[in-house]
Design a protein around this motif. Sequence first.
Motif, PDB file in Angstrom:
ATOM      1  N   GLY A  92      24.736  33.099  42.382  1.00 44.17           N
ATOM      2  CA  GLY A  92      23.817  32.999  43.512  1.00 44.17           C
ATOM      3  C   GLY A  92      22.563  33.832  43.326  1.00 44.17           C
ATOM      4  O   GLY A  92      22.181  34.196  42.213  1.00 44.17           O
ATOM      5  N   LYS A  93      21.920  34.148  44.445  1.00 44.69           N
ATOM      6  CA  LYS A  93      20.676  34.915  44.435  1.00 44.69           C
ATOM      7  C   LYS A  93      20.830  36.318  45.022  1.00 44.69           C
ATOM      8  O   LYS A  93      20.042  37.207  44.717  1.00 44.69           O
ATOM      9  N   ARG A  94      21.848  36.527  45.867  1.00 40.87           N
ATOM     10  CA  ARG A  94      22.008  37.811  46.543  1.00 40.87           C
ATOM     11  C   ARG A  94      23.504  38.077  46.710  1.00 40.87           C
ATOM     12  O   ARG A  94      24.220  37.235  47.268  1.00 40.87           O
ATOM     13  N   ALA A  95      23.969  39.236  46.215  1.00 39.71           N
ATOM     14  CA  ALA A  95      25.408  39.480  46.150  1.00 39.71           C
ATOM     15  C   ALA A  95      25.804  40.777  46.843  1.00 39.71           C
ATOM     16  O   ALA A  95      25.042  41.745  46.896  1.00 39.71           O
ATOM     17  N   VAL A  96      27.042  40.797  47.334  1.00 33.26           N
ATOM     18  CA  VAL A  96      27.709  42.010  47.798  1.00 33.26           C
ATOM     19  C   VAL A  96      28.866  42.286  46.851  1.00 33.26           C
ATOM     20  O   VAL A  96      29.651  41.382  46.537  1.00 33.26           O
ATOM     21  N   ILE A  97      28.936  43.522  46.368  1.00 32.73           N
ATOM     22  CA  ILE A  97      30.001  43.943  45.449  1.00 32.73           C
ATOM     23  C   ILE A  97      31.011  44.765  46.240  1.00 32.73           C
ATOM     24  O   ILE A  97      30.649  45.757  46.888  1.00 32.73           O
ATOM     25  N   VAL A  98      32.276  44.365  46.192  1.00 26.83           N
ATOM     26  CA  VAL A  98      33.336  45.060  46.918  1.00 26.83           C
ATOM     27  C   VAL A  98      34.049  45.992  45.945  1.00 26.83           C
ATOM     28  O   VAL A  98      34.724  45.546  45.022  1.00 26.83           O
ATOM     29  N   GLY A  99      33.892  47.303  46.150  1.00 25.59           N
ATOM     30  CA  GLY A  99      34.461  48.300  45.260  1.00 25.59           C
ATOM     31  C   GLY A  99      33.371  49.146  44.637  1.00 25.59           C
ATOM     32  O   GLY A  99      32.227  48.687  44.487  1.00 25.59           O
ATOM     33  N   GLY A 100      33.712  50.397  44.294  1.00 28.57           N
ATOM     34  CA  GLY A 100      32.732  51.296  43.710  1.00 28.57           C
ATOM     35  C   GLY A 100      33.200  51.911  42.406  1.00 28.57           C
ATOM     36  O   GLY A 100      32.781  53.011  42.048  1.00 28.57           O
ATOM     37  N   GLU A 101      34.087  51.211  41.670  1.00 25.49           N
ATOM     38  CA  GLU A 101      34.614  51.720  40.411  1.00 25.49           C
ATOM     39  C   GLU A 101      33.619  51.471  39.277  1.00 25.49           C
ATOM     40  O   GLU A 101      32.569  50.836  39.470  1.00 25.49           O
ATOM     41  N   LEU A 102      33.976  51.950  38.086  1.00 27.43           N
ATOM     42  CA  LEU A 102      33.137  51.726  36.913  1.00 27.43           C
ATOM     43  C   LEU A 102      32.895  50.234  36.696  1.00 27.43           C
ATOM     44  O   LEU A 102      31.778  49.799  36.393  1.00 27.43           O
TER      45      LEU A 102
ATOM     46  N   THR B 205      26.868  35.403  47.377  1.00 27.52           N
ATOM     47  CA  THR B 205      27.829  35.732  46.332  1.00 27.52           C
ATOM     48  C   THR B 205      28.573  37.002  46.724  1.00 27.52           C
ATOM     49  O   THR B 205      27.957  37.951  47.221  1.00 27.52           O
ATOM     50  N   VAL B 206      29.884  37.014  46.521  1.00 24.74           N
ATOM     51  CA  VAL B 206      30.711  38.201  46.758  1.00 24.74           C
ATOM     52  C   VAL B 206      31.553  38.431  45.505  1.00 24.74           C
ATOM     53  O   VAL B 206      32.179  37.493  44.996  1.00 24.74           O
ATOM     54  N   VAL B 207      31.545  39.672  45.009  1.00 27.43           N
ATOM     55  CA  VAL B 207      32.330  40.005  43.824  1.00 27.43           C
ATOM     56  C   VAL B 207      33.342  41.089  44.189  1.00 27.43           C
ATOM     57  O   VAL B 207      32.957  42.201  44.575  1.00 27.43           O
ATOM     58  N   PHE B 208      34.616  40.766  44.079  1.00 25.42           N
ATOM     59  CA  PHE B 208      35.682  41.728  44.325  1.00 25.42           C
ATOM     60  C   PHE B 208      36.010  42.420  43.004  1.00 25.42           C
ATOM     61  O   PHE B 208      36.406  41.773  42.037  1.00 25.42           O
ATOM     62  N   THR B 209      35.831  43.735  42.975  1.00 27.90           N
ATOM     63  CA  THR B 209      35.978  44.475  41.736  1.00 27.90           C
ATOM     64  C   THR B 209      37.119  45.488  41.848  1.00 27.90           C
ATOM     65  O   THR B 209      37.485  45.926  42.941  1.00 27.90           O
ATOM     66  N   GLY B 210      37.664  45.882  40.694  1.00 25.60           N
ATOM     67  CA  GLY B 210      38.696  46.908  40.662  1.00 25.60           C
ATOM     68  C   GLY B 210      39.983  46.460  41.332  1.00 25.60           C
ATOM     69  O   GLY B 210      40.328  45.284  41.344  1.00 25.60           O
ATOM     70  N   ASP B 211      40.704  47.439  41.932  1.00 22.11           N
ATOM     71  CA  ASP B 211      42.005  47.184  42.561  1.00 22.11           C
ATOM     72  C   ASP B 211      42.910  46.449  41.569  1.00 22.11           C
ATOM     73  O   ASP B 211      43.375  45.340  41.823  1.00 22.11           O
ATOM     74  N   TRP B 212      43.169  47.101  40.446  1.00 22.07           N
ATOM     75  CA  TRP B 212      43.828  46.466  39.310  1.00 22.07           C
ATOM     76  C   TRP B 212      45.343  46.389  39.465  1.00 22.07           C
ATOM     77  O   TRP B 212      45.960  47.235  40.098  1.00 22.07           O
TER      78      TRP B 212
END
Length: 417
Positions: A159-169, A248-255
């Motif tokens: 997309g053009k504008r995203a929110v990232i969920v999580g603050g890990e590396l 756009t939403v990106v779920f990061t981490g939480d492995w």
Amino acid sequence: MTHQPPVITPDVLIIGGGPAGLTAAAELAGRRAGHVLVVDREQAAGGIPRHSDHTGYGLRDLHRVMSGPAYARHLVQQATRAGAEIRTRTMVTGWADDDTVDVTSPDGRYRIRARSIVLATGARERPRAARRIPGDRPHGVYTTGQLQNLVHLHHQPVGKRAVIVGGELVSWSAAVTLREAGCTPALMVSQYPKAESYAAFNAAGRTVLRVPVATRSRVTRVIGKGRCQAVEIEHLDTGRRRTIECDTVVFTGDWIPDHELARTAGITIDEGTLGPLTDTALRTSRPGVFAAGNVLHPVDTADVAALDGKHVAQQIINHLNSERQPAEGVRLIADAPFRWVAPQILRPGDPAPARGRLLLWADEFARFPRVTVRQDGRTVTRRTLAWPAAPGRVFRVPSSVLDGVSPTGGPVHIGLH
């Protein structure tokens, strides 16, 4: 009459062609441990770095820095030059018996029976569904792995504008990928008082990538019919909610470890890591089956996983050359605020863990953590470390804190006091 699939019999089978598996293969083949076979379900070996197209890989294991794809190619070349065989598009589907697995590949179905097996299956991020975040089900919602696969391997737009969920590396890795794809990371959302990644990455992310971070916040709803239109976030302390427009939403981490093969084998699983329970030699509860990399400690950097692979190689050689049964050991238990410790068993006569480090995961921030080791009601060690314990990244403790542990005593508790 039931048709039995053909069987091949390498000396060592390594399941998973990421940094841990490939490094173990290179080490084993280079030291003439017999026929070493690596199987990987992907089109090409290399693991997550293969589609993580930014620099920062190889520092601890190769003592140089390179991009993820270059690092993956280097590890593949190391293993093949040493004499290991790598089979890609090859899926291990289950266990035929204690030392035999069922395999499906473009060549058909067959079995692999090995003298020793290494589980190097890695870890994956929990997707939105596993995090139970309500709302609509639009397009444009990814994990970091899905995003990087889409952008770097398939060269598809996002997309053009995203929110990232999580603050890990890995969250900053997602931000870099979004920028490369022409998508602006509008906000990073972290439930902690500050983003979980190292301070240097947080500072660089804010200044270079210009990504603001909403701390002590969580996503409460995804909004959008067809394509994502926004997310609703809530401040955990005030309860105040606001809507952030994004496509756009990106779920990061939480492995979580890719532990299905370990579970179906009946291998004991650690309740904290959710990966196989191992000792410092990286043995699992099944004789002849070892584990290495992020299937054991979700999640650490690729070079640390690779060094796990180097460590386990020596233990496999010892196993192949000896009939000695491992001694009884004592359990290592992580006390709050630690969620888990890896490895989890200390046996007399075994080596120190890889790099001489215990790995722990903290749920709270401690600037100068005072690590306390207790056994049978007595304090074995109390040591203040100069580096912080923080959520979202592995906390490394010198294994020398266990030097006073009794091999015949009760469980060993590791905490902060």
